[in-house]
Design an enzyme around this catalytic site. Structure first.
Site, mmCIF file in Angstrom:
data_model
loop_
_atom_site.group_PDB
_atom_site.id
_atom_site.type_symbol
_atom_site.label_atom_id
_atom_site.label_comp_id
_atom_site.label_asym_id
_atom_site.label_seq_id
_atom_site.Cartn_x
_atom_site.Cartn_y
_atom_site.Cartn_z
ATOM 1 N N HIS A 17 77.969 12.311 -47.464
ATOM 2 C CA HIS A 17 78.853 11.164 -47.255
ATOM 3 C C HIS A 17 79.171 10.443 -48.568
ATOM 4 O O HIS A 17 79.515 9.261 -48.571
ATOM 5 C CB HIS A 17 78.267 10.188 -46.230
ATOM 6 C CG HIS A 17 78.318 10.698 -44.824
ATOM 7 N ND1 HIS A 17 79.325 10.347 -43.944
ATOM 8 C CD2 HIS A 17 77.514 11.563 -44.160
ATOM 9 C CE1 HIS A 17 79.097 10.965 -42.787
ATOM 10 N NE2 HIS A 17 78.008 11.712 -42.904
ATOM 11 N N ASP A 19 81.404 11.988 -50.736
ATOM 12 C CA ASP A 19 82.706 12.488 -51.188
ATOM 13 C C ASP A 19 83.807 11.455 -50.998
ATOM 14 O O ASP A 19 84.572 11.172 -51.929
ATOM 15 C CB ASP A 19 83.063 13.824 -50.528
ATOM 16 C CG ASP A 19 82.994 13.825 -49.006
ATOM 17 O OD1 ASP A 19 82.494 12.833 -48.417
ATOM 18 O OD2 ASP A 19 83.434 14.825 -48.401
ATOM 19 N N ASP A 155 84.102 19.925 -48.272
ATOM 20 C CA ASP A 155 84.010 21.222 -47.597
ATOM 21 C C ASP A 155 85.054 22.201 -48.108
ATOM 22 O O ASP A 155 84.765 23.382 -48.356
ATOM 23 C CB ASP A 155 84.171 21.041 -46.092
ATOM 24 C CG ASP A 155 83.074 20.183 -45.495
ATOM 25 O OD1 ASP A 155 82.042 19.972 -46.165
ATOM 26 O OD2 ASP A 155 83.246 19.712 -44.356
#
Length: 363
Positions: A17, A19, A155
């Site tokens: 968390h 990014d 991702d």
């Protein structure tokens, strides 16, 4: 011309968390991947017919699709088509078949693997040349604005930049990717991937609520993002105590990412393992994204002799990763299985994994 393009799932070694907060993360690409096979139609074909090995019926997607027109797994395909066209690229119609061995909902980013595989197949068939970072942004926009999941860019970057025996230090303030050697097996350490089979869903409100909490904390501090916070003492300026706890996780997690990279440079997997365990505690206590099931797996692995263990992925279920002495990998895996089953949960799937190559054309 038939195009086959593959993109991998990913593990985030550390940096959860961070990014969307302009911070640091350290993912690797996995050997499991999604393969998109695309057969272009005639020049006047105005749709893509999408098939999946996980669905019984195909889905017909108009090339002029818009958010809300397609749901379910095919929304990710439709989102890529929409996002490519929104970026000014022509998308051919045709038939698209998707096959994947990336577990869905396991915290291994099956969604980004699907997006990047579809994006690679369509852009290759259209003769497009798209920079990997731009491609990551196109895929992210498909997930954020078409599917409705407010995920960061981690991702997609991991899927597109991944490389064998390599982790990726990503600085999300500058969207800069730096390779970092990651080869624990060369030092008698194994990387265990423990799939809890407890599935998560980031389209739901919990993920979005964490992101909103971080944005409020940054706004209270009159900062563009939590990346600008160097000292947790500054978080006293955050009005809401829950927002302050969420922000504390982000600030301390950024430091742990950099410390873990430093540990890798010294091949110090004992120190690296401690950082993983600290990261898990932060996700549990400050960010509140773990579950009792996931905590049991991580705690049991450490108690059984793992150097460290942490949940990987956005949270609320999914998978745990553990660094373990290679000689004790089987013993630690057995202890985790026994504890989880004794607690009444499904038996986890435990595999040894490694950093693998990123997205690309299939031979």
């Amino acid at each position: 011309m038939t195009v086959r393009y593959a993109a991998p799932g990913r593990i985030n070694l550390i940096g959860e968390h961070t990014d969307y907060n302009g911070g640091f993360a350290l993912p690797i690409a996995l050997p499991q991947r999604t393969i998109a096979t695309f057969i272009p139609g005639d020049a006047d074909t105005d749709s893509v017919t999408a098939y999946s090995d996980h669905a019984e019926e195909p889905v017909h997607i108009a090339l002029d699709t818009a958010p809300g027109a397609v749901s379910g797994w095919a929304a990710y395909v439709a989102g890529v088509i929409w996002s490519l066209r929104r970026s000014g690229y022509a998308v051919p119609g045709g038939q698209l078949a998707v096959a994947s061995d990336v577990p869905i909902g396991a915290g291994l980013s099956s969604s980004a693997a699907l997006e990047c595989a579809v994006l690679g197949a369509l852009s290759t068939a259209a003769g497009l040349t798209i920079d990997r970072t731009e491609a990551a942004r196109i895929a992210q926009r498909a997930e954020n604005d078409y599917v409705g999941a407010p995920t960061g860019l981690l991702d997609q970057l991991a899927a597109l930049y991944g490389a064998s025996a390599t982790a990726l230090l990503i600085d999300f303030r500058d969207v800069a990717v730096r390779p970092v050697t990651f080869d624990p097996y060369g030092h008698a350490v194994a990387l265990l991937l423990i799939d809890s089979h407890s599935r998560h869903d980031h389209v739901g409100g919990a993920y979005a609520a964490r992101r909103a909490s971080c944005e409020r904390a940054a706004a209270d501090l009159q900062l563009a993002s939590l990346r600008e916070v160097d000292d947790v003492a500054a978080l006293e300026g955050v009005a809401d105590p829950i927002d302050a706890r969420r922000a504390r996780h982000v600030v301390t997690e950024n430091r742990r990412v950099l410390d873990f990279v430093a540990a890798l440079a010294d091949a110090d997997f004992v120190a690296g393992g401690r950082l993983w365990t600290e990261s898990h505690a932060s996700m549990r206590d400050d960010f509140a994204i773990t579950t009792a099931h996931i905590d049991l797996i991580a705690d049991t692995a450490v108690d059984a002799g793992a150097l460290g263990a942490r949940m990987t992925g956005g949270g609320f279920g999914g998978s745990v990763i553990a660094l373990v002495p290679e000689a004790r990998a089987r013993e630690i895996g057995a202890a985790v299985r026994a504890a989880v089953v004794a607690a009444g949960y499904a038996e986890p799937t435990i595999t040894r994994t490694f950093a693998a190559d990123g997205a690309g054309l299939c031979p």
